[in-house]
Design a protein around this motif. Structure first.
Motif, mmCIF file in Angstrom:
data_model
loop_
_atom_site.group_PDB
_atom_site.id
_atom_site.type_symbol
_atom_site.label_atom_id
_atom_site.label_comp_id
_atom_site.label_asym_id
_atom_site.label_seq_id
_atom_site.Cartn_x
_atom_site.Cartn_y
_atom_site.Cartn_z
ATOM 1 N N LEU A 1 -44.984 -46.464 30.859
ATOM 2 C CA LEU A 1 -43.730 -45.706 31.125
ATOM 3 C C LEU A 1 -42.821 -44.865 30.329
ATOM 4 C CD1 LEU A 1 -42.402 -45.235 34.631
ATOM 5 C CD2 LEU A 1 -41.782 -47.194 33.731
ATOM 6 N N ILE A 2 -42.750 -43.627 31.016
ATOM 7 C CA ILE A 2 -41.052 -43.075 30.548
ATOM 8 C C ILE A 2 -40.422 -43.510 30.900
ATOM 9 C CG2 ILE A 2 -40.446 -40.741 29.461
ATOM 10 C CD1 ILE A 2 -43.509 -41.055 28.103
ATOM 11 N N ILE A 3 -39.330 -43.710 31.049
ATOM 12 C CA ILE A 3 -37.975 -43.544 32.199
ATOM 13 C C ILE A 3 -37.434 -42.826 31.154
ATOM 14 C CG2 ILE A 3 -35.883 -44.617 32.701
ATOM 15 C CD1 ILE A 3 -37.694 -47.354 32.708
ATOM 16 N N PHE A 4 -37.049 -41.739 31.957
ATOM 17 C CA PHE A 4 -35.544 -40.282 31.514
ATOM 18 C C PHE A 4 -33.882 -41.156 31.774
ATOM 19 C CE2 PHE A 4 -39.442 -38.234 31.210
ATOM 20 C CZ PHE A 4 -39.532 -38.239 30.546
ATOM 21 N N HIS A 5 -34.077 -41.482 31.184
ATOM 22 C CA HIS A 5 -31.877 -42.020 31.764
ATOM 23 C C HIS A 5 -31.311 -40.923 31.881
ATOM 24 C CE1 HIS A 5 -28.553 -44.912 30.815
ATOM 25 N NE2 HIS A 5 -29.433 -45.673 31.562
ATOM 26 N N LEU B 1 -38.574 -32.560 23.446
ATOM 27 C CA LEU B 1 -38.912 -33.210 24.185
ATOM 28 C C LEU B 1 -40.407 -33.096 24.703
ATOM 29 C CD1 LEU B 1 -36.814 -35.039 26.374
ATOM 30 C CD2 LEU B 1 -37.131 -36.165 24.350
ATOM 31 N N GLU B 2 -41.093 -32.073 24.439
ATOM 32 C CA GLU B 2 -42.594 -30.985 24.732
ATOM 33 C C GLU B 2 -43.472 -32.365 25.131
ATOM 34 O OE1 GLU B 2 -45.118 -28.881 26.149
ATOM 35 O OE2 GLU B 2 -42.938 -28.191 26.899
ATOM 36 N N PRO C 1 -50.103 -38.042 29.401
ATOM 37 C CA PRO C 1 -50.658 -38.168 31.132
ATOM 38 C C PRO C 1 -50.373 -39.984 30.856
ATOM 39 C CG PRO C 1 -52.468 -38.579 29.058
ATOM 40 C CD PRO C 1 -51.302 -37.728 28.518
ATOM 41 N N VAL C 2 -48.973 -40.592 31.382
ATOM 42 C CA VAL C 2 -48.466 -41.468 31.370
ATOM 43 C C VAL C 2 -47.660 -41.507 33.198
ATOM 44 C CG1 VAL C 2 -48.970 -42.594 29.004
ATOM 45 C CG2 VAL C 2 -46.709 -41.312 30.103
ATOM 46 N N ALA C 3 -47.034 -42.320 33.239
ATOM 47 C CA ALA C 3 -45.895 -42.717 34.106
ATOM 48 C C ALA C 3 -44.486 -42.061 33.906
ATOM 49 C CB ALA C 3 -46.000 -43.868 34.991
ATOM 50 N N LYS C 4 -43.935 -41.261 34.763
ATOM 51 C CA LYS C 4 -43.076 -40.967 34.348
ATOM 52 C C LYS C 4 -41.892 -41.135 36.143
ATOM 53 C CE LYS C 4 -45.314 -37.918 31.545
ATOM 54 N NZ LYS C 4 -45.468 -36.070 31.102
ATOM 55 N N ALA C 5 -40.389 -41.734 35.132
ATOM 56 C CA ALA C 5 -39.509 -42.272 36.060
ATOM 57 C C ALA C 5 -38.298 -41.357 35.935
ATOM 58 C CB ALA C 5 -39.694 -43.517 36.608
ATOM 59 N N PHE D 1 -37.177 -30.122 35.979
ATOM 60 C CA PHE D 1 -37.386 -30.890 34.637
ATOM 61 C C PHE D 1 -38.129 -31.813 35.675
ATOM 62 C CE2 PHE D 1 -37.411 -35.305 33.169
ATOM 63 C CZ PHE D 1 -37.624 -35.038 31.766
ATOM 64 N N ILE D 2 -38.278 -32.172 36.700
ATOM 65 C CA ILE D 2 -38.865 -33.052 37.476
ATOM 66 C C ILE D 2 -40.256 -32.612 37.012
ATOM 67 C CG2 ILE D 2 -39.728 -34.409 40.010
ATOM 68 C CD1 ILE D 2 -36.742 -34.244 40.103
ATOM 69 N N ASN D 3 -40.591 -31.250 37.708
ATOM 70 C CA ASN D 3 -41.215 -30.782 37.762
ATOM 71 C C ASN D 3 -42.099 -30.908 36.394
ATOM 72 O OD1 ASN D 3 -41.516 -30.446 40.991
ATOM 73 N ND2 ASN D 3 -40.043 -28.449 40.416
ATOM 74 N N ASP D 4 -42.003 -29.739 36.030
ATOM 75 C CA ASP D 4 -41.993 -29.377 34.047
ATOM 76 C C ASP D 4 -42.842 -30.997 33.553
ATOM 77 O OD1 ASP D 4 -41.780 -26.860 34.655
ATOM 78 O OD2 ASP D 4 -39.857 -27.073 33.770
ATOM 79 N N PHE D 5 -42.042 -31.579 34.122
ATOM 80 C CA PHE D 5 -42.774 -32.548 33.173
ATOM 81 C C PHE D 5 -43.254 -33.990 33.687
ATOM 82 C CE2 PHE D 5 -39.262 -31.548 30.236
ATOM 83 C CZ PHE D 5 -39.101 -32.547 29.083
ATOM 84 N N GLY D 6 -43.572 -33.259 34.936
ATOM 85 C CA GLY D 6 -44.595 -34.668 36.004
ATOM 86 C C GLY D 6 -43.982 -35.878 36.244
#
Length: 443
Positions: free
Chosen positions: A70-74, A95-96, A102-106, A122-127
């Motif tokens: 999981l990657i969390i964007f704070h 951060l490209e 291909p991991v879960a992102k929040a 950002f939400i769309n581009d980074f999935g």
């Protein structure tokens, strides 16, 4: 490839999910409220958490080879798109490599009243699959109008929570502070006009009580001056010395999707710095105030409950957490019941019951702690299959990145100090460059 059980036998570590928290912290040390929100995932979960301060260091090969669940964007990172949109695109480019993972992102956004189109992009581009919003659900279609809601799940959270260590310090201070000599204690800041009339209520409520409370014999310590701000534990001591505090929901009554209204307002006020809100509204955002209700409870409301300070609040929703009459004394938005409220404060009959219920329902219940927040975020965003394919080399990469993370903190503090010193030593033409360097975290 080892199973979780085999991994434990090989390394001596109990295997945990692997989480990366991306943040952007430009001052050190961090304010306590920011640090509590940022490091709650490390403090209140059993998982292996790495922190990447993109304002200080970039991605390294070892970090990228570390598998994550999981990657969390704070909040501190995502807030750059609201307050520093010109540098946000540059930071996203750095951060490209994470975008392609291909991991879960929040995402944990706040300030969702400003530059929300950049947030959607950002939400769309980074999935990003999970967004934890602090805004009311009815406003999500307006804020996230560019986001595919069939792919992205949105959950509501609070802007801040109660931290166990902070509650322990408050209890220690409570034992030392026996008296509450302040009748009404309040601190606030002058909200920008482009936030709408709702933002102006913070100052308006201060002015009303400053004007009318003394006639009822109520001792006030109310200020909206920046120089009177309390920091750290001084704020809790101030609340513990106050019988009552006043306030309003945080947020704005205008949605500024691309920052246009903010820029227009700032240009207008630069030309006419003494313009009233009404004059500014007519020139910069006519008819838009009240088109959104971007309101939310703030951490200071929870802190007042923790210090058993009775709250007098402009009537509102407060996320359904605080109830008028049970947890606070309600003041109408037009102040038409101000005399009745002042009479209640003067008689002091309601305070004990309201404080007891607020402490029981908000603090003792444990519903609004950072532990509960972490459980909500990870329960929703962490895949059920996390940590099922452990490799022994993960521990070495993890330890390496934890060392880098620890080394960055004192280095960052030193860089920030040196930049502040240099600003006073170099010729004026170069100072704007140094200010930009400091804003970017010394990078």
């Amino acid at each position: 490839m080892a199973t979780a059980q085999e991994f434990t036998q090989l390394t001596g570590f109990d295997y945990m999910a692997r989480i990366l928290v991306v943040h952007h912290s430009t001052q050190w040390p961090l304010r306590t409220t920011i640090a509590d929100h940022l490091y709650c995932f490390e403090r209140h979960s059993s998982h292996r958490v790495l922190y990447l301060n993109i304002g200080v260091r970039g991605l390294n090969t070892v970090l990228l080879r570390q598998p994550f669940d999981l990657i969390i964007f704070h909040t501190t990172f995502l807030s750059q798109r609201a307050w520093n949109p010109e540098t946000f695109a540059e930071t996203c480019q750095r951060l490209e490599p994470l975008r392609r993972l291909p991991v879960a992102k929040a995402a944990l956004p706040q300030d969702e009243f400003l530059n929300t189109d950049l947030l959607c992009d950002f939400i769309n581009d980074f999935g990003v699959q999970h967004v934890f919003s602090v805004m009311p659900e009815r406003e999500w279609p307006n804020i996230y109008h560019k986001v595919d809601r069939s792919r992205v799940r949105i959950h509501r959270v609070l802007t801040g929570y109660l931290e166990d260590a902070t509650l322990a310090r408050i209890e220690h201070m409570r034992a030392r502070i026996q008296d509450r000599p302040i009748g009404i204690g309040y601190r606030s800041w002058h909200a920008a006009y482009w936030l709408g009339r709702h933002g102006q209520l913070k100052v308006r409520v201060a002015e009303m009580f400053q004007e009318h409370a003394p006639s009822k014999g109520i001792a006030c310590d109310i200020s909206t001056r920046a120089g009177d701000t309390f920091f750290g534990d001084s704020w809790y001591e101030f609340l513990l010395k106050s019988r009552y505090t006043i306030g309003v929901e945080g947020g704005a009554s205008i949605l500024d999707r691309d920052g246009t209204l903010k820029r227009k307002t700032e240009v207008f006020l630069k030309e006419k710095p003494r313009a009233s809100f009404e004059e500014t509204e007519a020139q910069c955002f006519p008819g838009l105030d009240g088109s959104a209700e971007l309101f939310a409870i703030s951490p200071r409301h929870l802190e007042a409950c923790a210090t058993s300070t009775c709250q007098v609040l402009i009537d509102g929703e407060y996320n359904g957490i605080l109830k008028a009459g049970d947890h606070y004394i309600a003041l109408k938005r037009d102040f038409s019941n101000l005399d009745d409220v002042l009479e209640s404060i003067s008689s002091d009959r309601m305070r004990a019951g309201i404080c007891a219920r607020a402490y029981r329902d908000i603090v003792v219940s444990g519903k609004y702690t950072y532990l509960a927040f972490v459980q909500q975020v990870l329960g929703a965003a962490l895949p059920a299959s996390a940590a099922s394919d452990a490799r022994p080399t993960d521990v070495l990469r993890y330890r390496y990145n934890k060392v880098l993370e620890a080394l960055c903190r004192p280095r960052f503090a030193c860089e920030q100090f040196m930049l502040r010193v240099l600003r006073f030593l170099v010729p004026k033409p170069f100072r704007s460059f140094l200010r930009r360097m400091q804003r970017l975290g010394g990078r």
